[in-house]
Write a protein that holds these residues in place. Structure first.
Motif, mmCIF file in Angstrom:
data_model
loop_
_atom_site.group_PDB
_atom_site.id
_atom_site.type_symbol
_atom_site.label_atom_id
_atom_site.label_comp_id
_atom_site.label_asym_id
_atom_site.label_seq_id
_atom_site.Cartn_x
_atom_site.Cartn_y
_atom_site.Cartn_z
ATOM 1 N N LYS A 1 27.897 55.381 35.755
ATOM 2 C CA LYS A 1 28.788 55.954 36.751
ATOM 3 C C LYS A 1 29.271 57.104 35.031
ATOM 4 N N LYS A 2 29.874 57.766 35.959
ATOM 5 C CA LYS A 2 30.905 58.316 34.761
ATOM 6 C C LYS A 2 30.905 58.820 33.881
ATOM 7 N N ASP A 3 32.085 57.350 34.086
ATOM 8 C CA ASP A 3 32.666 56.862 32.965
ATOM 9 C C ASP A 3 32.343 55.412 32.630
ATOM 10 N N THR A 4 31.776 54.553 33.550
ATOM 11 C CA THR A 4 31.226 53.217 33.482
ATOM 12 C C THR A 4 30.525 52.792 33.944
ATOM 13 N N VAL A 5 29.760 51.375 33.527
ATOM 14 C CA VAL A 5 28.624 51.217 33.595
ATOM 15 C C VAL A 5 28.730 49.476 34.149
ATOM 16 N N ALA A 6 28.113 49.180 35.199
ATOM 17 C CA ALA A 6 27.938 48.166 35.823
ATOM 18 C C ALA A 6 27.598 47.330 35.066
ATOM 19 N N ILE A 7 26.779 45.854 34.819
ATOM 20 C CA ILE A 7 26.350 45.159 34.198
ATOM 21 C C ILE A 7 25.666 44.262 34.626
ATOM 22 N N LEU A 8 25.202 43.204 35.215
ATOM 23 C CA LEU A 8 24.689 42.889 36.498
ATOM 24 C C LEU A 8 22.940 41.979 36.132
ATOM 25 N N ASP A 9 23.194 40.461 35.217
ATOM 26 C CA ASP A 9 22.011 39.846 35.386
ATOM 27 C C ASP A 9 21.790 38.975 35.838
ATOM 28 N N PHE A 10 19.998 38.875 35.901
ATOM 29 C CA PHE A 10 20.199 37.670 37.195
ATOM 30 C C PHE A 10 19.085 37.315 36.758
ATOM 31 N N GLU A 11 18.206 36.533 37.374
ATOM 32 C CA GLU A 11 16.725 35.281 37.721
ATOM 33 C C GLU A 11 16.616 35.437 39.208
ATOM 34 N N LEU A 12 15.271 35.428 39.048
ATOM 35 C CA LEU A 12 14.670 36.292 39.671
ATOM 36 C C LEU A 12 13.257 34.708 39.839
ATOM 37 N N GLY A 13 12.581 34.287 40.606
ATOM 38 C CA GLY A 13 11.637 32.753 41.082
ATOM 39 C C GLY A 13 11.554 31.696 41.525
ATOM 40 N N THR A 14 13.423 31.754 41.647
ATOM 41 C CA THR A 14 13.544 30.665 42.663
ATOM 42 C C THR A 14 13.515 31.071 44.299
ATOM 43 N N GLU A 15 13.964 30.135 45.459
ATOM 44 C CA GLU A 15 13.758 30.637 46.307
ATOM 45 C C GLU A 15 15.330 31.114 46.639
ATOM 46 N N ALA A 16 16.652 30.620 46.089
ATOM 47 C CA ALA A 16 17.656 31.076 46.063
ATOM 48 C C ALA A 16 17.414 31.345 44.691
ATOM 49 N N SER A 17 17.329 32.986 44.567
ATOM 50 C CA SER A 17 18.190 33.689 43.114
ATOM 51 C C SER A 17 19.344 33.582 42.421
ATOM 52 N N PHE A 18 19.606 33.842 41.649
ATOM 53 C CA PHE A 18 20.914 33.604 41.091
ATOM 54 C C PHE A 18 21.187 35.314 40.413
ATOM 55 N N HIS A 19 22.465 35.798 40.642
ATOM 56 C CA HIS A 19 23.044 36.283 40.500
ATOM 57 C C HIS A 19 24.097 36.496 40.206
ATOM 58 N N GLN A 20 24.815 37.024 39.129
ATOM 59 C CA GLN A 20 25.809 36.818 38.157
ATOM 60 C C GLN A 20 27.170 37.990 38.827
ATOM 61 N N GLU A 21 28.077 38.315 39.436
ATOM 62 C CA GLU A 21 28.558 39.121 39.505
ATOM 63 C C GLU A 21 28.544 39.703 38.702
ATOM 64 N N ALA A 22 28.285 41.470 38.510
ATOM 65 C CA ALA A 22 28.664 42.287 37.711
ATOM 66 C C ALA A 22 30.171 42.950 37.247
ATOM 67 N N LYS A 23 29.469 43.051 35.831
ATOM 68 C CA LYS A 23 30.895 43.470 35.264
ATOM 69 C C LYS A 23 30.786 44.428 34.454
ATOM 70 N N THR A 24 32.360 45.919 34.989
ATOM 71 C CA THR A 24 32.000 47.220 34.904
ATOM 72 C C THR A 24 32.942 47.312 33.382
ATOM 73 N N TYR A 25 32.484 48.361 32.326
ATOM 74 C CA TYR A 25 32.680 48.423 31.236
ATOM 75 C C TYR A 25 33.039 49.948 31.211
ATOM 76 N N THR A 26 33.667 50.616 30.490
ATOM 77 C CA THR A 26 33.161 51.816 30.152
ATOM 78 C C THR A 26 32.604 52.735 29.068
ATOM 79 N N TRP A 27 31.907 53.302 29.482
ATOM 80 C CA TRP A 27 30.764 53.822 27.864
ATOM 81 C C TRP A 27 31.135 55.275 27.297
ATOM 82 N N ARG A 28 30.577 55.441 26.339
ATOM 83 C CA ARG A 28 30.361 56.689 25.832
ATOM 84 C C ARG A 28 29.314 56.704 25.183
#
Length: 127
Positions: free
Chosen positions: A54-81
């Protein structure tokens, strides 16, 4: 000679990436894959990282695929430039250098390993 400098100046400015080039865009890449063996079966798990700018922030999301119940962490948001053509994400020390090239984000970790994150036009939501 002045015309040559003017042409070089225009070319260099057209190659420069600015922050507006990635605002509103999502980039995603596979970090690794691993094979998991159970008593009944074997299957692959793929680990991904997604950058949502986004304009001043970036959300970073880690996730995995391959199982019936795919797992993902909640996105963490940081400022960037942007600094000298590189992306600087405050308080995010996983990558030593983050650059953008040809609609891709290229990240280098502290060991010199390169990770490529491609622009995703319609990102699927991990479950």
């Amino acid at each position: 000679m002045a015309k040559l400098f003017l042409v070089l100046f225009i070319i260099m400015n057209s190659l420069t990436i600015n922050s507006q080039d990635i605002v509103g865009k999502t980039f995603e890449g596979q970090l690794k894959s691993t094979c998991v063996e159970t008593t009944e079966d074997m299957y692959m798990i793929h680990f991904y990282r997604r950058f949502i700018f986004k304009k001043d922030t970036v959300a970073i999301l880690d996730f995995e695929l391959g199982t019936e119940a795919s797992f993902h962490q909640e996105a963490k948001t940081y400022t960037w430039r942007m600094i000298n053509g590189s992306i600087s994400i405050n308080n995010y020390a996983i990558y030593q250098k983050i650059m953008i090239r040809e609609s891709k984000i290229i990240c280098l970790d502290r060991n010199g390993n390169e990770f490529t994150f491609n622009e995703v036009m319609n990102p699927m939501q991990p479950k």
